[in-house]
Design an enzyme around this catalytic site. Structure first.
Site, short mmCIF file in Angstrom:
data_model
loop_
_atom_site.label_atom_id
_atom_site.label_comp_id
_atom_site.label_asym_id
_atom_site.label_seq_id
_atom_site.Cartn_x
_atom_site.Cartn_y
_atom_site.Cartn_z
CB SER A 112 -0.98 0.00 1.19
OG SER A 112 -0.35 0.45 2.35
NE ARG A 118 1.94 -6.52 8.39
CZ ARG A 118 1.48 -5.68 9.29
NH1 ARG A 118 1.47 -6.02 10.57
NH2 ARG A 118 1.05 -4.48 8.95
CG ASP A 122 5.31 -9.40 10.85
OD1 ASP A 122 6.09 -8.42 10.78
OD2 ASP A 122 4.46 -9.53 11.73
CE1 TYR A 181 6.63 6.84 11.37
CE2 TYR A 181 6.49 9.24 11.44
CZ TYR A 181 6.56 8.07 10.71
OH TYR A 181 6.58 8.11 9.34
CE LYS A 222 9.46 6.37 9.39
NZ LYS A 222 9.77 5.38 8.35
CB VAL A 264 2.17 10.94 2.04
CG1 VAL A 264 1.86 10.51 0.61
CG2 VAL A 264 3.52 11.64 2.10
CB THR A 310 -0.58 6.33 2.52
OG1 THR A 310 -0.08 6.58 3.84
CG2 THR A 310 0.30 7.03 1.51
N1 LIG Z 1 1.94 8.66 4.99
C1 LIG Z 1 2.65 9.58 5.58
O1 LIG Z 1 2.16 10.64 5.98
C2 LIG Z 1 4.14 9.37 5.75
C3 LIG Z 1 4.94 10.51 5.92
C4 LIG Z 1 6.31 10.36 6.08
C5 LIG Z 1 6.87 9.11 6.05
N2 LIG Z 1 6.08 7.99 5.90
C6 LIG Z 1 6.75 6.68 5.90
O2 LIG Z 1 6.62 6.14 4.61
C7 LIG Z 1 6.62 4.72 4.66
C8 LIG Z 1 5.43 4.19 3.89
O3 LIG Z 1 4.25 4.62 4.55
P1 LIG Z 1 2.85 4.78 3.80
O4 LIG Z 1 2.41 6.16 4.03
O5 LIG Z 1 2.98 4.28 2.43
O6 LIG Z 1 1.97 3.85 4.72
P2 LIG Z 1 1.05 2.58 4.40
O7 LIG Z 1 0.18 2.85 3.23
O8 LIG Z 1 0.42 2.24 5.70
O9 LIG Z 1 2.10 1.46 3.99
C9 LIG Z 1 2.88 0.79 4.94
C10 LIG Z 1 3.42 -0.48 4.30
O10 LIG Z 1 4.24 -1.16 5.28
C11 LIG Z 1 3.87 -2.53 5.30
N3 LIG Z 1 4.11 -3.09 6.62
C12 LIG Z 1 3.65 -2.63 7.80
N4 LIG Z 1 4.03 -3.43 8.80
C13 LIG Z 1 4.76 -4.44 8.23
C14 LIG Z 1 5.42 -5.57 8.74
N5 LIG Z 1 5.45 -5.85 10.05
N6 LIG Z 1 6.05 -6.42 7.87
C15 LIG Z 1 6.02 -6.15 6.54
N7 LIG Z 1 5.44 -5.08 6.01
C16 LIG Z 1 4.80 -4.23 6.84
C17 LIG Z 1 2.37 -2.54 4.96
O11 LIG Z 1 1.98 -3.76 4.38
P3 LIG Z 1 1.15 -4.92 5.13
O12 LIG Z 1 0.20 -4.27 6.07
O13 LIG Z 1 0.52 -5.66 3.99
O14 LIG Z 1 2.23 -5.72 5.82
C18 LIG Z 1 2.32 -1.45 3.90
O15 LIG Z 1 2.62 -1.99 2.64
C19 LIG Z 1 6.61 4.36 6.14
O16 LIG Z 1 7.92 4.04 6.54
C20 LIG Z 1 6.16 5.64 6.83
O17 LIG Z 1 6.65 5.74 8.12
C21 LIG Z 1 4.74 8.11 5.74
#
Ligand SMILES: NC(=O)c1ccc[n+]([C@@H]2O[C@H](COP(=O)([O-])OP(=O)(O)OC[C@H]3O[C@@H](n4cnc5c(N)ncnc54)[C@H](OP(=O)(O)O)[C@@H]3O)[C@@H](O)[C@H]2O)c1
Length: 254
Positions: free
Chosen positions: A11, A36, A58, A151, A155, A184, A186
Site C-alpha cells: 500500500s 504481510r 512479517d 515515531y 525516523k 502523505v 495513504t
Molecule cells: N503517509 C505519511 O504521511 C508518511 C509521511 C512520512 C513518512 N512515511 C513513511 O513512509 C513509509 C510508507 O508509509 P505509507 O504512508 O505508504 O503507509 P502505508 O500505506 O500504511 O504502507 C505501509 C506499508 O508497510 C507494510 N508493513 C507494515 N508493517 C509491516 C510488517 N510488520 N512487515 C512487513 N510489512 C509491513 C504494509 O503492508 P502490510 O500491512 O501488507 O504488511 C504497507 O505496505 C513508512 O515508513 C512511513 O513511516 C509516511
C-alpha cells in the site's frame, strides 16, 4: 538478472514505487515485493509493468528474511534498487504508548529501524556501482515531536543511518537517498490516528508525486529527498531555529 526490492509494497508509497519503477528503470527483469498482505501483492502484480516476485511475510519475524536470503543466494540477482518503505507510526503520549508497546507487537522501533537495517545488510552484497537505496524517513525526523516521539525518533534514525551509509558506500558508486515527506495521503493514518492539526491537513501530499520526486532525487544521487515547499521550509527551519522553542510550540498547539 536485474531486480529492485521494495518493502511495504502492499500500500501507499511502497506500492507507488513498484508502479513507477518500471518507467524509471526500463531494464528491470523483476521487482521483489515484501509485505504481510499477500492478496494486495497479487493484485499489484496485475498492474505492474515489471513482473513481481512476491514475499509475503512479517518483517518483524524471521521467516521472511530466510525466504529472501535463500532466493538471493539461489538467483544471485543484481539489485539495482532497494526501497525500504515498510513502516508505521502511532501517535500518543510516550507513557500511554509504552503500555501498548510492551503488551503487543508491532513495535515501531523494531520495524522502522531494525527491519530497515536488516534489509539493507541483506541486500548490500548483491548491489554494485550505480545501484540505489531509497529509505523512507519522514519530515518527523527533522525535530523531536511531542505526542509522536517514538515515531519521530525512529525516523531520525533512518535519516542519520541513510546519510552515513551513503558516505560509506560512495566509493562503491552506490547512492543512498532518505525520503522525508510531510503528511502523505495513504493508509498510514489508519494506524497512526487521524490528523487533527489543520496545518498538517493543508500540507497533505499525494503518494504518486512524492514517489516521483524521490525517484528523480535518487537518480540524481541526492542524499535527501523532500517533496514540496512546506516541507523544504520545515527542513530549513529545523536547521536554523533551536529545537527547544519548536518542541514547546508543537506541544502547546495541542
Ligand atoms: N503517509 C505519511 O504521511 C508518511 C509521511 C512520512 C513518512 N512515511 C513513511 O513512509 C513509509 C510508507 O508509509 P505509507 O504512508 O505508504 O503507509 P502505508 O500505506 O500504511 O504502507 C505501509 C506499508 O508497510 C507494510 N508493513 C507494515 N508493517 C509491516 C510488517 N510488520 N512487515 C512487513 N510489512 C509491513 C504494509 O503492508 P502490510 O500491512 O501488507 O504488511 C504497507 O505496505 C513508512 O515508513 C512511513 O513511516 C509516511
Amino acid at each position: 538478472m536485474k531486480i529492485a526490492v521494495v518493502t511495504g509494497a502492499s500500500s501507499g508509497m511502497g506500492r507507488e514505487f513498484v508502479l513507477q519503477l518500471g518507467y524509471f528503470y526500463k531494464n528491470l527483469d523483476e521487482i521483489w515485493v515484501i509485505a504481510r498482505r499477500r492478496e494486495r501483492l497479487v493484485e499489484l502484480a496485475e498492474k505492474s509493468r515489471v513482473p513481481l516476485k512476491i514475499f509475503d511475510g512479517d518483517l518483524q519475524k524471521k521467516k521472511v528474511y530466510k525466504k529472501l536470503c535463500e532466493a538471493l543466494k539461489e538467483e544471485q540477482p543484481d539489485i539495482r534498487m532497494l526501497v525500504n518503505s515498510a513502516g508505521f507510526g502511532k501517535s500518543g503520549a510516550v507513557t500511554e504508548l509504552a503500555k501498548e508497546e510492551f503488551r503487543a507487537q508491532p513495535d515501531m522501533v523494531d520495524l522502522n529501524c531494525r527491519a530497515l537495517t536488516r534489509m539493507t545488510l541483506l541486500c548490500l552484497p548483491y548491489m554494485k556501482k550505480g545501484s540505489r537505496i531509497v529509505n523512507l524517513a519522514s519530515a518527523a525526523a527533522f525535530c523531536p515531536q511531542p505526542l509522536f516521539a517514538v515515531y519521530a525518533a525512529t525516523k531520525s534514525y533512518v535519516l542519520s543511518f541513510s546519510r552515513a551509509l551513503g558516505a560509506e558506500l560512495a566509493y562503491r558508486g552506490i547512492r543512498v537517498t532518505a525520503v522525508c515527506p510531510g503528511p502523505v495521503d495513504t493508509e498510514f493514518f489508519d494506524v497512526s490516528g487521524k490528523l487533527e492539526n489543520p496545518l498538517k491537513k493543508l500540507t497533505m501530499a499525494q503518494a504518486p508525486k512524492v514517489v516521483h520526486r524521490a525517484l528523480k532525487d535518487s537518480r540524481a544521487g541526492k542524499a535527501v529527498s523532500i517533496y514540496g515547499v512546506p516541507m523544504k521550509a520545515a527542513y530549513l527551519g529545523a536547521k536554523l531555529v533551536p529545537h527547544g522553542p519548536i518542541i514547546r510550540s508543537l506541544y502547546r498547539e495541542r
